[in-house]
Scaffold this motif. Structure first.
Motif, PDB file in Angstrom:
ATOM      1  N   LEU A  38     -13.769   0.450   2.951  1.00  6.78           N
ATOM      2  CA  LEU A  38     -13.426   0.494   4.370  1.00  6.78           C
ATOM      3  C   LEU A  38     -13.111  -0.881   4.942  1.00  6.78           C
ATOM      4  N   ASN A  39     -13.646  -1.941   4.371  1.00  3.67           N
ATOM      5  CA  ASN A  39     -13.442  -3.278   4.917  1.00  3.67           C
ATOM      6  C   ASN A  39     -12.467  -4.112   4.095  1.00  3.67           C
ATOM      7  N   LYS A  40     -11.753  -3.521   3.143  1.00  2.00           N
ATOM      8  CA  LYS A  40     -10.846  -4.262   2.273  1.00  2.00           C
ATOM      9  C   LYS A  40      -9.464  -4.379   2.916  1.00  2.00           C
ATOM     10  N   LYS A  41      -8.953  -5.642   2.946  1.00  6.06           N
ATOM     11  CA  LYS A  41      -7.617  -5.887   3.466  1.00  6.06           C
ATOM     12  C   LYS A  41      -6.556  -5.819   2.374  1.00  6.06           C
ATOM     13  N   SER A  42      -6.950  -5.628   1.141  1.00  7.49           N
ATOM     14  CA  SER A  42      -5.997  -5.550   0.034  1.00  7.49           C
ATOM     15  C   SER A  42      -5.140  -4.292   0.183  1.00  7.49           C
ATOM     16  N   PRO A  43      -4.003  -4.214  -0.524  1.00 12.21           N
ATOM     17  CA  PRO A  43      -3.095  -3.066  -0.350  1.00 12.21           C
ATOM     18  C   PRO A  43      -3.767  -1.716  -0.521  1.00 12.21           C
ATOM     19  N   LEU A  44      -4.704  -1.610  -1.480  1.00 14.21           N
ATOM     20  CA  LEU A  44      -5.328  -0.313  -1.731  1.00 14.21           C
ATOM     21  C   LEU A  44      -6.738  -0.238  -1.144  1.00 14.21           C
ATOM     22  N   GLY A  45      -6.905  -0.857   0.019  1.00 17.66           N
ATOM     23  CA  GLY A  45      -8.140  -0.713   0.775  1.00 17.66           C
ATOM     24  C   GLY A  45      -7.942   0.305   1.899  1.00 17.66           C
ATOM     25  N   LEU A  46      -9.012   0.567   2.651  1.00 17.75           N
ATOM     26  CA  LEU A  46      -8.960   1.567   3.719  1.00 17.75           C
ATOM     27  C   LEU A  46      -9.261   0.962   5.088  1.00 17.75           C
ATOM     28  N   LEU A  47      -9.008  -0.339   5.248  1.00 14.07           N
ATOM     29  CA  LEU A  47      -9.336  -0.985   6.514  1.00 14.07           C
ATOM     30  C   LEU A  47      -8.519  -0.399   7.670  1.00 14.07           C
ATOM     31  N   LEU A 234      -7.345  20.179  -1.182  1.00 13.57           N
ATOM     32  CA  LEU A 234      -7.313  19.229  -2.288  1.00 13.57           C
ATOM     33  C   LEU A 234      -6.032  18.410  -2.190  1.00 13.57           C
ATOM     34  N   HIS A 235      -6.190  17.085  -2.246  1.00 13.70           N
ATOM     35  CA  HIS A 235      -5.074  16.151  -2.054  1.00 13.70           C
ATOM     36  C   HIS A 235      -5.104  15.158  -3.212  1.00 13.70           C
ATOM     37  N   LEU A 236      -3.979  15.034  -3.931  1.00 14.39           N
ATOM     38  CA  LEU A 236      -3.966  14.264  -5.177  1.00 14.39           C
ATOM     39  C   LEU A 236      -3.520  12.809  -5.030  1.00 14.39           C
ATOM     40  N   TYR A 237      -3.073  12.389  -3.863  1.00 12.89           N
ATOM     41  CA  TYR A 237      -2.559  11.030  -3.715  1.00 12.89           C
ATOM     42  C   TYR A 237      -3.286  10.299  -2.591  1.00 12.89           C
ATOM     43  N   PRO A 238      -4.526   9.820  -2.844  1.00  9.26           N
ATOM     44  CA  PRO A 238      -5.250   9.067  -1.806  1.00  9.26           C
ATOM     45  C   PRO A 238      -4.560   7.764  -1.441  1.00  9.26           C
ATOM     46  N   VAL A 239      -3.608   7.316  -2.266  1.00  8.58           N
ATOM     47  CA  VAL A 239      -2.883   6.081  -1.954  1.00  8.58           C
ATOM     48  C   VAL A 239      -2.123   6.209  -0.640  1.00  8.58           C
ATOM     49  N   LEU A 240      -1.807   7.445  -0.208  1.00  8.53           N
ATOM     50  CA  LEU A 240      -1.107   7.640   1.060  1.00  8.53           C
ATOM     51  C   LEU A 240      -1.971   7.252   2.258  1.00  8.53           C
ATOM     52  N   PHE A 241      -3.288   7.088   2.057  1.00 10.16           N
ATOM     53  CA  PHE A 241      -4.187   6.708   3.145  1.00 10.16           C
ATOM     54  C   PHE A 241      -4.540   5.223   3.117  1.00 10.16           C
ATOM     55  N   THR A 242      -3.998   4.459   2.188  1.00  6.39           N
ATOM     56  CA  THR A 242      -4.368   3.056   2.028  1.00  6.39           C
ATOM     57  C   THR A 242      -3.571   2.161   2.968  1.00  6.39           C
ATOM     58  N   ASN A 243      -4.002   0.898   3.061  1.00  8.72           N
ATOM     59  CA  ASN A 243      -3.337  -0.076   3.922  1.00  8.72           C
ATOM     60  C   ASN A 243      -1.853  -0.209   3.579  1.00  8.72           C
ATOM     61  N   TYR A 244      -1.542  -0.171   2.307  1.00  9.18           N
ATOM     62  CA  TYR A 244      -0.169  -0.404   1.852  1.00  9.18           C
ATOM     63  C   TYR A 244       0.797   0.615   2.451  1.00  9.18           C
ATOM     64  N   GLU A 245       0.441   1.906   2.382  1.00 12.95           N
ATOM     65  CA  GLU A 245       1.341   2.938   2.876  1.00 12.95           C
ATOM     66  C   GLU A 245       1.285   3.086   4.394  1.00 12.95           C
ATOM     67  N   LEU A 246       0.122   2.866   4.994  1.00 14.38           N
ATOM     68  CA  LEU A 246       0.011   3.025   6.445  1.00 14.38           C
ATOM     69  C   LEU A 246       0.779   1.948   7.206  1.00 14.38           C
ATOM     70  N   LEU A 247       0.959   0.769   6.590  1.00 19.19           N
ATOM     71  CA  LEU A 247       1.662  -0.324   7.243  1.00 19.19           C
ATOM     72  C   LEU A 247       3.120  -0.437   6.812  1.00 19.19           C
ATOM     73  N   LYS A 248       3.566   0.438   5.932  1.00 16.73           N
ATOM     74  CA  LYS A 248       4.936   0.400   5.432  1.00 16.73           C
ATOM     75  C   LYS A 248       5.832   1.277   6.308  1.00 16.73           C
ATOM     76  N   ASP A 249       6.710   0.613   7.096  1.00 23.93           N
ATOM     77  CA  ASP A 249       7.650   1.331   7.961  1.00 23.93           C
ATOM     78  C   ASP A 249       6.905   2.378   8.803  1.00 23.93           C
ATOM     79  N   ASN A 250       7.374   3.615   8.760  1.00 28.33           N
ATOM     80  CA  ASN A 250       6.719   4.682   9.532  1.00 28.33           C
ATOM     81  C   ASN A 250       6.051   5.702   8.613  1.00 28.33           C
ATOM     82  N   HIS A 251       5.515   5.219   7.481  1.00 30.50           N
ATOM     83  CA  HIS A 251       4.838   6.114   6.539  1.00 30.50           C
ATOM     84  C   HIS A 251       3.542   6.692   7.115  1.00 30.50           C
TER      85      HIS A 251
END
Length: 425
Positions: A38-47, A234-251
């Motif tokens: 929850l506190n990770k600023k890296s691309p695959l964190g959940l901050l 059931l959701h197979l791609y948790p990467v869609l909830f990470t910092n990387y995707e949430l900050l990319k354009d309008n993802h």
């Protein structure tokens, strides 16, 4: 301090300085480790999700549970109290046992599953759960609860219970178009990630909520499965909830569309071991967390080992040759034999020979040698397997010696021959 040692120390300082300088000046690489903290600023964190998720739901409807596992959460603490009630009509007291949950709410039975009017939210790299916890989770959903699980891997015991199959993991990148049912936006992933897709038979009442197009085929990555009174997503791609995707354009719109399917009830976000508050107590924690210090530590040990290796080769002492210890048993026996031969003390030697013989009978044949009578003769004959004459001869010579105070050389020889014949194999 020798000149060679000074050269070694100077060389070590130069190497460590060079390593620190190179590491400090080079560009910092992007950390793609899937932390899901929850506190990770890296691309695959959940901050970003941690900061923005409360705004997606009504006030106070989202609660983080960071101190309980799924098994602990689905196994509340109960207490039972004896309540006395006074009946004004009969003027009597009645007693009944009442069970309360950990929040003070009255429940019907000790084994009731509580809090089934909530939605359980879980987002992590993998969803690991044992069969006992799976059983409790499914019972929780069957009684009216809901669960949203997002992870790259789900255990077989859970999938089999729901009638769902998950394919092996494969790599998907910018060629996979992700979309959510009922939502217009669809996006390509901007980096390659690993996961798979769901399949199920027509008899399973599951519903596809999210798909991605990959290699000219449409694959389900997001599914809704009704179970009893509740539902499980059931959701197979948790990467869609990470910092990387949430900050990319309008993802972020894809994330909003995904979470919008959750019912209007309290959301319990299970984040045990994802808060990032755990700090290692290892003495070298600070050194190992920083690459320059970590490599300096390793290099120091390597150079020290090399120095000790070369230093030990040059200064090792010569190992002295230690002669083996001589066996003096034969010499000792000869000395004792010569002593008795010179002294001519045949009586004492016969006494020792008799003591040795009787001790051997006691230790090997387990016979009592206190009384040497006919019963003893029969037992000794049975144990040794020798003739009655040989046994009787030895006993007679022993009894004869016990009645005398002197002995001749002939007596010693006769006793020795008789005992040897009796004890020989």
């Amino acid at each position: 301090m020798s000149r060679t040692l000074k050269i070694y120390i100077l060389f070590l300082i130069l190497v460590l300085g060079l390593i620190v300088w190179v590491d400090y000046t080079r560009p910092k690489p992007i950390d793609w480790t899937p932390y899901y903290q929850l506190n990770k600023k890296s691309p695959l964190g959940l901050l970003v999700l941690n900061n923005e998720l409360p705004a997606m739901f009504p006030k106070d409807s989202l609660k983080q549970v960071s101190d309980q596992t799924i098994f602990e959460y689905l196994t509340p603490n109960y207490r039972t109290e004896l309540i006395e009630n006074y009946n004004e009509e009969t003027f009597e007291y009645t007693e009944e046992y009442v069970t309360y949950d950990e929040f003070g709410n009255e429940v019907e039975a000790q084994d009731s599953i509580l809090r089934t009017q909530n939605t359980w939210l879980y987002i992590n790299k993998d969803f690991n759960i044992d069969p006992s916890s799976t059983k409790k989770l499914l019972q929780y959903i069957k009684n009216g609860g809901n669960a949203f699980l997002s992870g790259e891997f789900f255990p077989r015991n859970l999938l089999d219970s729901l009638g769902i199959q998950q394919t092996r993991k494969w790599s998907v990148g910018d060629s996979a178009l992700f979309s959510v049912k009922g939502s217009k936006p669809s996006f390509y992933l901007t980096k390659e990630f690993h996961a798979g897709h769901f399949t199920w038979k027509d008899s399973v009442s599951a519903k596809s909520l999210g798909t991605f197009n990959y290699k000219n085929s449409q694959n389900i990555y997001f599914a809704e499965i009704p179970y009893g009174k509740g539902k499980i997503w059931l959701h197979l791609y948790p990467v869609l909830f990470t910092n990387y995707e949430l900050l990319k354009d309008n993802h972020y719109q894809l994330t909003q569309s995904t979470l919008s399917i959750l019912p209007n009830q309290k959301i319990l976000w299970m984040v045990k071991d994802q808060t990032g508050t755990f700090i290692s107590r290892h003495p070298l924690r600070f050194v190992k967390e920083h690459a320059p210090l970590r490599w300096s530590w390793y290099m120091g040990w390597i150079l020290l080992a090399i120095f000790m290796l070369f230093s030990a080769k040059r200064k090792q002492r010569v190992v002295p040759i230690i002669p083996p210890i001589n066996n003096t048993t034969v010499d000792f026996t000869k000395t004792i034999g010569n002593l008795y031969f010179q002294e001519k003390d045949h009586y004492d030697l016969m006494s020792k020979k008799i003591q040795y013989f009787l001790e051997k009978v006691r230790s090997e044949y387990w016979l009592d040698t206190t009384i040497l009578n006919e019963d003893f003769n029969r037992k000794l004959q049975a144990k040794t397997g020798k003739s009655e004459e040989k046994v009787r001869l030895v006993i007679q010579l022993i009894q004869k010696h016990q009645k005398q105070t002197t002995a001749t050389e002939a007596d010693l020889i006769a006793l020795n021959d008789a005992i040897n014949q009796l004890l020989e194999n």
